[in-house]
Design a protein around this motif. Structure first.
Motif, PDB file in Angstrom:
ATOM      1  N   MET A   1       0.820  -1.183   0.000  1.00 14.52           N
ATOM      2  CA  MET A   1       0.000   0.000   0.000  1.00 14.52           C
ATOM      3  C   MET A   1       0.872   1.258   0.000  1.00 14.52           C
ATOM      4  SD  MET A   1      -3.642  -0.745   1.224  1.00 14.52           S
ATOM      5  CE  MET A   1      -3.802   0.474   2.474  1.00 14.52           C
ATOM      6  N   GLU A   2       2.001   1.203   0.674  1.00 19.62           N
ATOM      7  CA  GLU A   2       2.911   2.344   0.682  1.00 19.62           C
ATOM      8  C   GLU A   2       3.434   2.639  -0.722  1.00 19.62           C
ATOM      9  OE1 GLU A   2       7.255   3.321   2.555  1.00 19.62           O
ATOM     10  OE2 GLU A   2       5.872   2.166   3.793  1.00 19.62           O
ATOM     11  N   LEU A   3       3.765   1.597  -1.465  1.00 14.19           N
ATOM     12  CA  LEU A   3       4.305   1.749  -2.813  1.00 14.19           C
ATOM     13  C   LEU A   3       3.357   2.508  -3.739  1.00 14.19           C
ATOM     14  CD1 LEU A   3       6.543   0.962  -4.890  1.00 14.19           C
ATOM     15  CD2 LEU A   3       5.142  -1.039  -5.398  1.00 14.19           C
ATOM     16  N   ILE A   4       2.048   2.263  -3.611  1.00  9.35           N
ATOM     17  CA  ILE A   4       1.070   2.910  -4.498  1.00  9.35           C
ATOM     18  C   ILE A   4       0.401   4.119  -3.834  1.00  9.35           C
ATOM     19  CG2 ILE A   4       0.673   0.838  -5.877  1.00  9.35           C
ATOM     20  CD1 ILE A   4      -1.923   0.387  -4.273  1.00  9.35           C
ATOM     21  N   GLY A  14     -16.476  -5.536   9.295  1.00  8.94           N
ATOM     22  CA  GLY A  14     -17.077  -5.903   8.019  1.00  8.94           C
ATOM     23  C   GLY A  14     -17.029  -4.846   6.944  1.00  8.94           C
ATOM     24  N   TYR A  15     -16.256  -3.769   7.143  1.00 11.55           N
ATOM     25  CA  TYR A  15     -16.202  -2.673   6.169  1.00 11.55           C
ATOM     26  C   TYR A  15     -14.796  -2.083   6.113  1.00 11.55           C
ATOM     27  CZ  TYR A  15     -16.860   1.904   4.037  1.00 11.55           C
ATOM     28  OH  TYR A  15     -16.761   2.998   3.223  1.00 11.55           O
ATOM     29  N   CYS A  16     -14.410  -1.629   4.922  1.00  9.81           N
ATOM     30  CA  CYS A  16     -13.137  -0.923   4.766  1.00  9.81           C
ATOM     31  C   CYS A  16     -13.228   0.051   3.602  1.00  9.81           C
ATOM     32  CB  CYS A  16     -12.011  -1.917   4.489  1.00  9.81           C
ATOM     33  SG  CYS A  16     -10.405  -1.117   4.222  1.00  9.81           S
ATOM     34  N   GLU A  17     -12.559   1.191   3.754  1.00  9.45           N
ATOM     35  CA  GLU A  17     -12.415   2.154   2.662  1.00  9.45           C
ATOM     36  C   GLU A  17     -10.946   2.525   2.524  1.00  9.45           C
ATOM     37  OE1 GLU A  17     -13.526   6.746   1.402  1.00  9.45           O
ATOM     38  OE2 GLU A  17     -14.911   5.659   2.707  1.00  9.45           O
ATOM     39  N   ILE A  18     -10.477   2.474   1.281  1.00  4.89           N
ATOM     40  CA  ILE A  18      -9.099   2.842   0.940  1.00  4.89           C
ATOM     41  C   ILE A  18      -9.150   3.832  -0.213  1.00  4.89           C
ATOM     42  CG2 ILE A  18      -6.880   2.006   0.048  1.00  4.89           C
ATOM     43  CD1 ILE A  18      -7.523  -0.708   1.319  1.00  4.89           C
ATOM     44  N   GLN A  19      -8.251   4.823  -0.192  1.00  4.58           N
ATOM     45  CA  GLN A  19      -8.185   5.809  -1.274  1.00  4.58           C
ATOM     46  C   GLN A  19      -6.757   5.915  -1.797  1.00  4.58           C
ATOM     47  OE1 GLN A  19      -9.751   9.537   0.164  1.00  4.58           O
ATOM     48  NE2 GLN A  19     -11.774   8.679   0.526  1.00  4.58           N
ATOM     49  N   ILE A  20      -6.656   6.206  -3.093  1.00  5.86           N
ATOM     50  CA  ILE A  20      -5.360   6.437  -3.721  1.00  5.86           C
ATOM     51  C   ILE A  20      -5.450   7.722  -4.537  1.00  5.86           C
ATOM     52  CG2 ILE A  20      -3.625   5.596  -5.342  1.00  5.86           C
ATOM     53  CD1 ILE A  20      -4.578   2.755  -4.785  1.00  5.86           C
ATOM     54  N   PRO A  21      -4.627   8.734  -4.205  1.00 11.08           N
ATOM     55  CA  PRO A  21      -4.622   9.950  -5.022  1.00 11.08           C
ATOM     56  C   PRO A  21      -3.948   9.690  -6.371  1.00 11.08           C
ATOM     57  CG  PRO A  21      -3.030  10.124  -3.226  1.00 11.08           C
ATOM     58  CD  PRO A  21      -3.736   8.813  -3.055  1.00 11.08           C
ATOM     59  N   THR A  40      -5.945  -3.910  -7.291  1.00 11.15           N
ATOM     60  CA  THR A  40      -5.217  -3.955  -6.012  1.00 11.15           C
ATOM     61  C   THR A  40      -6.011  -3.291  -4.904  1.00 11.15           C
ATOM     62  OG1 THR A  40      -3.065  -4.024  -7.094  1.00 11.15           O
ATOM     63  CG2 THR A  40      -3.103  -3.231  -4.820  1.00 11.15           C
ATOM     64  N   ILE A  41      -6.560  -2.114  -5.173  1.00  5.49           N
ATOM     65  CA  ILE A  41      -7.302  -1.405  -4.129  1.00  5.49           C
ATOM     66  C   ILE A  41      -8.597  -2.152  -3.790  1.00  5.49           C
ATOM     67  CG2 ILE A  41      -8.498   0.204  -5.669  1.00  5.49           C
ATOM     68  CD1 ILE A  41      -8.213   2.382  -3.632  1.00  5.49           C
ATOM     69  N   ALA A  42      -9.232  -2.781  -4.781  1.00  5.26           N
ATOM     70  CA  ALA A  42     -10.438  -3.582  -4.527  1.00  5.26           C
ATOM     71  C   ALA A  42     -10.105  -4.785  -3.648  1.00  5.26           C
ATOM     72  CB  ALA A  42     -11.060  -4.026  -5.841  1.00  5.26           C
ATOM     73  N   ASP A  43      -9.021  -5.471  -3.974  1.00  4.96           N
ATOM     74  CA  ASP A  43      -8.602  -6.646  -3.217  1.00  4.96           C
ATOM     75  C   ASP A  43      -8.182  -6.276  -1.802  1.00  4.96           C
ATOM     76  OD1 ASP A  43      -7.792  -9.438  -2.857  1.00  4.96           O
ATOM     77  OD2 ASP A  43      -5.733  -8.712  -3.065  1.00  4.96           O
ATOM     78  N   ASP A 124       0.598 -12.479  10.568  1.00  2.00           N
ATOM     79  CA  ASP A 124       1.350 -11.983   9.416  1.00  2.00           C
ATOM     80  C   ASP A 124       2.798 -11.705   9.794  1.00  2.00           C
ATOM     81  OD1 ASP A 124      -0.799 -11.972   7.658  1.00  2.00           O
ATOM     82  OD2 ASP A 124      -1.397  -9.951   8.213  1.00  2.00           O
ATOM     83  N   LYS A 125       3.684 -11.888   8.801  1.00  2.00           N
ATOM     84  CA  LYS A 125       5.078 -11.515   8.969  1.00  2.00           C
ATOM     85  C   LYS A 125       5.391 -10.512   7.872  1.00  2.00           C
ATOM     86  CE  LYS A 125       6.547 -15.921  10.824  1.00  2.00           C
ATOM     87  NZ  LYS A 125       7.356 -17.107  10.608  1.00  2.00           N
ATOM     88  N   TYR A 126       5.859  -9.367   8.254  1.00  2.00           N
ATOM     89  CA  TYR A 126       6.187  -8.323   7.286  1.00  2.00           C
ATOM     90  C   TYR A 126       7.689  -8.282   7.117  1.00  2.00           C
ATOM     91  CZ  TYR A 126       6.524  -3.833   5.013  1.00  2.00           C
ATOM     92  OH  TYR A 126       6.808  -2.824   4.118  1.00  2.00           O
ATOM     93  N   LEU A 127       8.131  -8.459   5.902  1.00  2.00           N
ATOM     94  CA  LEU A 127       9.569  -8.415   5.616  1.00  2.00           C
ATOM     95  C   LEU A 127       9.876  -7.188   4.770  1.00  2.00           C
ATOM     96  CD1 LEU A 127      10.038 -12.163   4.652  1.00  2.00           C
ATOM     97  CD2 LEU A 127      10.480 -11.091   6.853  1.00  2.00           C
ATOM     98  N   HIS A 128      10.958  -6.521   5.074  1.00  2.00           N
ATOM     99  CA  HIS A 128      11.362  -5.331   4.278  1.00  2.00           C
ATOM    100  C   HIS A 128      12.195  -5.763   3.114  1.00  2.00           C
ATOM    101  CE1 HIS A 128       9.797  -2.216   6.907  1.00  2.00           C
ATOM    102  NE2 HIS A 128      10.111  -3.036   7.897  1.00  2.00           N
TER     103      HIS A 128
END
Length: 128
Positions: A1-4, A14-21, A40-43, A124-128
């Motif tokens: 998400m940071e990349l985009i 049960g709900y989520c909203e995401i925005q991309i400028p 990607t944003i839908a998924d 989850d495991k987050y790897l850099h």
């Protein structure tokens, strides 16, 4: 998400909203948001909506995804809103709607239905 440059706007059970400028690096040859970004944003919105209803020590994965592109992503802001349709013990079904905002007007540009699986006792495991 940071990349985009996606922004998590709201998460409720049960709900989520995401925005991309708008950013030209996220576009296709006509300057519209690329279908890959729209999907990607839908998924991701479906994932967070589903995850909001899962056990605390669980993780989530998409197992099936269907996307209908209905109009070009031609605008200044991409907005995904996802709702859980059915929360099962293992599988969850979500619907995402993706809107494009142009000149202050929102228009539906894509819709998806996603099946997600809850991986119990698997954080989850987050790897850099």
């Amino acid at each position: 998400m940071e990349l985009i440059h996606a922004n998590l706007i709201d998460v409720k059970p049960g709900y989520c909203e995401i925005q991309i400028p708008y950013n030209p690096i996220l576009t296709q040859q006509h300057g519209f948001f690329h279908a890959g970004i729209i999907s990607t944003i839908a998924d991701n919105a479906a994932g967070y909506a589903s995850f909001s209803l899962m056990e605390e020590d669980a993780s989530v994965l998409t197992v099936e995804f269907k996307l209908n592109l209905m109009s070009p992503g031609d605008g200044d802001l991409l907005i995904a809103k996802a709702n859980v349709l059915k929360n099962g013990r293992t599988l969850t079904i979500c619907r995402s709607e993706v809107f494009i905002r142009k000149n202050g007007v929102e228009k539906l540009c894509a819709a998806s239905q996603t099946t997600l699986i809850e991986l119990k006792n698997k954080s989850d495991k987050y790897l850099h």
